[in-house]
Design a protein around this motif. Structure first.
Motif, PDB file in Angstrom:
ATOM      1  N   LYS A  44       0.366 -46.064  -2.060  1.00 24.57           N
ATOM      2  CA  LYS A  44       0.283 -45.072  -3.130  1.00 24.57           C
ATOM      3  C   LYS A  44      -0.868 -44.106  -2.922  1.00 24.57           C
ATOM      4  O   LYS A  44      -0.928 -43.070  -3.553  1.00 24.57           O
ATOM      5  N   GLY A  45      -1.839 -44.518  -2.113  1.00 27.30           N
ATOM      6  CA  GLY A  45      -2.991 -43.664  -1.905  1.00 27.30           C
ATOM      7  C   GLY A  45      -4.301 -44.287  -2.341  1.00 27.30           C
ATOM      8  O   GLY A  45      -5.312 -43.610  -2.447  1.00 27.30           O
ATOM      9  N   LEU A  46      -4.297 -45.589  -2.601  1.00 25.31           N
ATOM     10  CA  LEU A  46      -5.549 -46.266  -2.894  1.00 25.31           C
ATOM     11  C   LEU A  46      -6.192 -46.678  -1.576  1.00 25.31           C
ATOM     12  O   LEU A  46      -5.483 -47.044  -0.638  1.00 25.31           O
ATOM     13  N   ARG A  97      -1.816 -49.540  -1.396  1.00 24.91           N
ATOM     14  CA  ARG A  97      -2.403 -48.646  -0.403  1.00 24.91           C
ATOM     15  C   ARG A  97      -1.454 -47.506  -0.089  1.00 24.91           C
ATOM     16  O   ARG A  97      -1.875 -46.370   0.119  1.00 24.91           O
TER      17      ARG A  97
END
Ligand SMILES: Nc1ncnc2c1ncn2[C@@H]1O[C@H](COP(=O)(O)OP(=O)(O)OP(=O)(O)O)[C@@H](O)[C@H]1O
Ligand code: SF4
Ligand code: SF4
Ligand SMILES: [Mg+2]
Lengths: 745, 328
Positions: free
Chosen positions: B233-235, B231
């Protein structure tokens, strides 16, 4: 979650503005133009079964590009919750209010999807535990590429792979092209943390948050990882928020410091303000509670009694008041705000502020030891007697423990030997504390187990209080041995059975020793007093005590049968700094008063220096340097000892900024591939700088543990110490690559 | 990989041999078919009985060890698993019954796995919502209800439907209508009508364990540190869970296949008895009541083979999802 949050943010706007004005802070809109991250009145509440936990209670700060903010505080002070709130990673049950602006854009209230445009892009984070932070089923390359894919959907596969390899090289993974396809379990903890950093900086973030990034790592690895973080910051120009409980780690890295207590900042300022001119009793106590590795201290540590408040109940007065020795009635009249501390703000960093009504009277002239009533340094009756004239309580002669490494399911084949402990000899005299230090896996615990084993068939001789394992090891001798030697464990919670009261815990060893009922009671009361616990608490269960108190119970249990020697296995590493100081002082006092000897195993060299008389440094199952603690720490001769000592950050910013650091290459090799000659050669910075002709000696011969060579004619005579080390070239030049100095910060 | 599997297969072959041998000795020393012969009318003389058994290779006068050697030689040299006291050849009988059992269970096992895992994931994603509570409570319920009772209930339900509709939609016993004439289509419909009830019954009591396990493992992982990393990381949360937590949560489920497949077969004799499919399960019960040494041993051998297949499948599945095993 969003509607709730904006609502509560709105309802508190008025009081926020008011509060900020009173505190002399900027209103939300006039954050400095160059601030990349601006936080205003951040509050986080959790609804739990026990009530609403107000975990973060009003945090304000501005962070400019390229700067580093250190957030320090003990466990539960809200450091992690703050960082997770900024990242938008708190569970949905968390109630967040206030304002978090990234480059002027409000982040609070954004949906998970909207937040994803920032997370991993201009806002990145490195977490504490590298072992569990990577997905075990994907390759590390894959996981780095994922971070690139999310934010750069148009990037080609080739470009992404090239960038991932470049990142791995940047964070110092050797042969990154091959390692790219490795799975996380093939990497050590330090390497995994490097990968985490590579992921975090993949998209050149503006803000990088690191939550205890090195807490789970060994000191030499910690030094490597801090170095990588430094490089990462230089490379990306990001602003860094560094969260830690270790005042040493941030001293050399941070520009500004925020000290948190009970969910609130209690002191903020530039790093020099905080370390050299603390103005809040908690900060002062914290700084006095950490032992120093770089100087021989002649004072006790500053103990901070008590435990942090429960955040279910909002404090009405100063939250530190129950533990503050200066607390008075006026401290309970409302919670003190952060007041500006007189003084100039030199580099335009955080203004120096402290949340204490007595700030002004806490200038440089105040002695923190006096305020916190730190005990005087205890003096043992043995200190006056020369070491050689004291009785030996424990002696090890060439103790070895080799584990065969087997392979195969049904028919086991021996494919090698792990030399966990390889020829250890040392002795401990009456009244002294002997410590073994070294990185995890060097054989410290095995050494202790070998001593406790006390069996005839062991390889090597163990003599405890005159009883040798070779002569007799029947049950009688064993129980006599147990009376001489007792143990205190690392984890105070795991070592005590939760179903037994303290009384039962303490009476067990006494009953085994055949003591009468009435006497047991008397002895237990004595013990409680001795370790600084209230005697009327004997009927409580372990879970009704704090961690530090539980460790005191563990100590009392070990002392019950009046042993001569106490084995301490990482006695304070599970405790918070402020609590740790009290336990260390207690151990010091008991050693002096009862004439005890300690054998301590610890990875924290500062603690070791503070309480030990003698120290042995272990590497791959062998002692590489041994001697008087001040001699070894002030004048280390073995390259490993030198590296180990230089890797430990000290809580002194000026010193940290200019200190030369020896960064070792790689990880501790597995004891299985122990090379033929000196087993430190693979990482040795002296070896690396030697001409090949002289390297030969290190590779073929095993350096013996010897005292300093006698000074040649005309040389100044060395002071008489019993320092010994195992290295052929103790005065060798260090490899230039291994040396790191940060002149400017 | 192949070498690894071959090695495992070899180990299991050895285990099968051991269990079967032990089973044979147990059977030969406890099962006494001669006693049953005594109840025949007219009662045969002991000599007659011994004679007829000797002809079938079941000589009661030989020692267990001698019989074992004979039996083993038969299998190893001629793949002949011996005969029953009534003279039937085990090999012939066995082939039919294995085929029946396999047909009865194969579809159920596949359905159980797929439905169980899918529902596990679905309920984990909706933790504590109504659908999760309903499904998970159901799983716990079938966990406690004994399988035979559930089978009976399904059978009654099917009979009920038939009666309500007034036409025989489902067959609640048997494997096909004997002597059915007609084209392929009619045969197919007949097969469906026979399969539907037992397959349904076995599946709906079977998936519960998988649902509970998959749900639990996934929930254990949704808050794992590596999901948080994903998350960060940007997910989104859902992306992080489907890409990271899901695969990790499959690992223990894949491992449990080893025990479920044999469990379903072992529990199968209830189903075979209740739905009157004459498979291996019901045969094993009959073998014991008929004091049939060779048949009992053969069913035991079959059980061990199924167990080995389950274990190898589990190894295979684990290797697919978990790279840590692959490397070793
Ligand atoms: N999900 C949650 N639900 C309820 N309470 C929580 C939750 N997360 C954190 N807390 C509480 O918030 C407070 C602050 O926790 P936090 O993790 O920020 O401390 P910390 O300063 O990071 O400590 P440490 O040094 O141990 O990491 C603690 O009292 C903790 O119990
Ligand atoms: S306000 Fe009072 S109680 Fe709080 S830190 Fe200052 S002196 Fe101590
Ligand atoms: S003996 Fe050689 S390799 Fe070993 S520590 Fe000394 S210089 Fe380094
Ligand atoms: Mg934390």
């Amino acid at each position: 979650m969003s509607s709730e949050m904006t609502a509560s943010a709105e309802s508190s706007t008025l009081s926020t503005a008011e509060r900020l004005r009173v505190a002399g802070l900027h209103a939300p809109d006039d954050a400095p133009a160059d601030a990349v991250l601006s936080i205003r009145d951040l509050n986080v509440r959790f609804n739990t079964e026990n009530g609403v936990v107000h975990a973060v209670r009003g945090i304000d700060f501005d962070l400019r590009a390229g700067r580093t903010l250190g957030i320090v505080g003990e466990s539960g002070s809200g450091k992690s919750v703050t960082s997770m709130a900024v990242m938008g990673l708190l569970p949905e049950t968390a109630e967040i209010s206030g304002s978090v602006r990234l480059n002027g854009k409000e982040l609070l209230g954004l949906s998970d999807k909207a937040m994803c445009r920032h997370r991993g892009n201009d806002l990145a984070m490195v977490f504490q535990d590298p072992l569990s932070s990577l997905t075990p089923v994907y390759t590390v390359g894959n996981q780095i590429i994922e971070a690139l894919t999310v934010h750069n959907p148009t990037m080609t596969k080739r470009a992404k792979e090239a960038r991932a390899v470049e990142l791995l090289a940047l964070v110092g993974i050797p042969s990154p092209k091959d390692r790219f396809k490795a799975f996380p379990h093939e990497f050590s903890g330090g390497m995994r943390q490097r990968v985490m950093i590579a992921i975090a900086i993949a998209n050149n973030p503006r803000v990088l948050i690191a939550d205890e990034p090195t807490t789970a790592l060994d000191v030499t690895i910690q030094a490597q990882v801090l170095e990588v973080l430094h490089t990462a910051q230089e490379e990306t120009g990001a602003a860094v928020v560094m969260i830690t409980h270790d005042l040493g780690v941030v001293a050399g890295m941070a520009d500004d410091i925020m000290v948190m207590y009970a969910g609130k900042p209690v002191e903020t300022g530039s790093v020099d303000d905080i370390y050299y001119n603390p103005r809040m009793p908690y900060t002062m106590g914290l700084l006095g509670a950490v032992p120093r590795v770089d100087i021989a201290e002649k004072t006790s540590l500053v103990p901070i009694e008590g435990i942090p408040p429960n955040l279910v109940h909002t404090p009405t007065g100063c939250s530190f008041a129950p533990r503050c020795p200066l607390a008075s009635d006026s401290c309970l009249q409302g919670e003190p705000e952060l007041w500006a501390v007189a003084g100039e703000n030199l580099d335009g960093g955080m203004p120096h502020k402290a949340a204490c009504i007595k700030t002004d009277s806490l200038g440089l002239e105040v002695d923190v030891h006096e305020i916190f009533r730190a005990p005087a340094v205890p003096v043992s009756r043995f200190d006056a007697i020369p070491r050689e004239e004291r009785r030996t309580v424990l002696e090890l002669r060439d103790v070895k423990k080799h584990f065969p490494l087997l392979k195969g399911a049904l028919l086991k084949r021996r494919i090698g030997t792990v030399k966990a402990v390889d020829g250890l000899s040392f002795d401990i005299r009456e009244g002294e504390c002997f410590s073994i230090v070294g990185e995890s896996g060097c054989g410290k615990t095995t050494t202790l187990l070998e001593i406790m084993e006390f069996h005839k068939d062991q390889d090597g001789e163990v003599v405890i209080g005159g009883l040798s394992n070779k002569e007799a090891s029947d049950a009688r001798t064993k129980s006599a041995m147990r009376k001489e030697l007792q143990m205190v464990f690392q984890d105070p919670t795991g070592a005590l059975d939760p179903r037994f009261t303290v009384f039962e815990v303490l009476s067990e060893p006494l009953e085994n020793a055949g003591m009468a009922k009435a006497q047991i009671r008397k002895r237990i009361m004595e013990l409680m007093e001795l370790v600084g616990l209230q005697p009327d608490h004997v009927n409580r269960f372990p879970n009704q005590f704090s961690g530090g108190q539980r460790q005191r119970i563990g100590i009392a249990r070990a002392l019950a049968v009046n042993p001569k020697l106490v084995v301490l296995d990482e006695p304070v590493s599970a405790l918070d700094v402020s609590v740790q100081a009290g336990v260390i002082n207690l151990l010091d006092k008991l050693r002096a008063e009862l004439g005890l000897s300690y054998l301590m195993v610890a990875h924290d060299l500062s603690v070791v220096r503070h309480i030990s008389n003698r120290v042995a440094v272990m590497y791959l199952g062998k002692i590489v340097e041994i001697g008087d603690v001040d001699a070894v720490f002030d004048n280390p001769r073995h390259p490993y000892t030198r590296a180990l000592l230089s890797a430990i950050p000290v809580p002194d910013p000026a010193l940290e900024r200019t200190r030369e650091r020896i960064i070792l290459e790689g990880d501790l090799p597995s004891p299985l591939d122990a090379p033929a000659g000196c087993n430190f050669a693979t990482r040795c910075p002296v070896f690396a700088a030697l001409p090949p002709a002289r390297q030969e000696k290190c590779l073929t011969l095993e350096p013996p543990l010897e005292p300093l060579p006698a000074p040649g004619p005309g040389g100044t005579p060395a002071p008489p110490t019993d320092q010994q080390f195992a290295c052929f070239y103790p005065d060798g030049e260090l490899d230039a690559d291994a040396l790191v100095v940060h002149e400017t910060n | 990989m192949l070498r690894y599997l071959a090695k495992r297969a070899l180990t299991y072959a050895f285990m099968i041999f051991l269990t079967t041998t032990a089973g044979y000795f147990l059977a030969v020393s406890t099962l006494k078919p001669a006693l049953l012969e005594q109840e025949r009318i007219p009662r045969p003389t002991p000599e007659q009985v011994a004679n007829s058994f000797r002809l079938k290779g079941l000589d009661p006068d030989l020692s267990p060890w001698e019989r074992y050697v004979d039996w083993l030689t038969g299998i190893l040299t001629r793949w002949d698993w011996g005969r029953s006291p009534n003279g039937a050849f085990i090999n012939a009988e066995f082939g039919d019954r294995v085929w029946i059992s396999t047909r009865l269970f194969l579809a159920s096992i596949i359905l159980t796995l797929i439905i169980g895992v899918a529902l596990g994931v679905y309920t984990a994603a909706r933790q504590y919502k109504a659908s999760d509570r309903v499904i998970t409570s159901y799983s716990y319920l079938v966990y406690i209800v004994p399988a035979p009772i559930a089978y009976f209930l399904v059978q009654l339900g099917a009979i009920n439907i038939n009666e309500t509709v007034g036409e025989r939609l489902f067959f609640v016993t048997g494997i096909s209508t004997p002597g059915l004439e007609g084209d392929g289509w009619a045969q197919f419909i007949d097969m469906l009508a026979h399969y539907a009830v037992p397959t349904f019954a076995i599946t709906i009591v079977g998936w519960g364990t998988y649902q509970i396990a998959q749900r639990q493992y996934l929930l254990d992982n949704v808050n794992a540190d590596f999901v948080r990393t994903a998350r960060a990381k940007g997910l989104t949360r859902n992306q992080a869970i489907t890409r990271h937590a899901l695969r990790v949560s499959f690992i223990p489920v894949a491992q449990s296949i080893a025990f479920t497949i044999p469990a379903i077969f072992a529990g199968g004799f209830f189903a075979e008895k209740i739905f009157a499919w004459h498979g291996v399960g019901s045969w094993s019960i009959d073998a014991i009541s008929l004091q049939d040494v060779n048949a009992a041993t053969a069913t035991l051998a079959y059980g061990s083979v199924i167990f080995a297949i389950g274990a190898i499948l589990a190894d295979f599945a684990t290797t697919l999802v978990d790279p840590r095993v692959r490397v070793q």
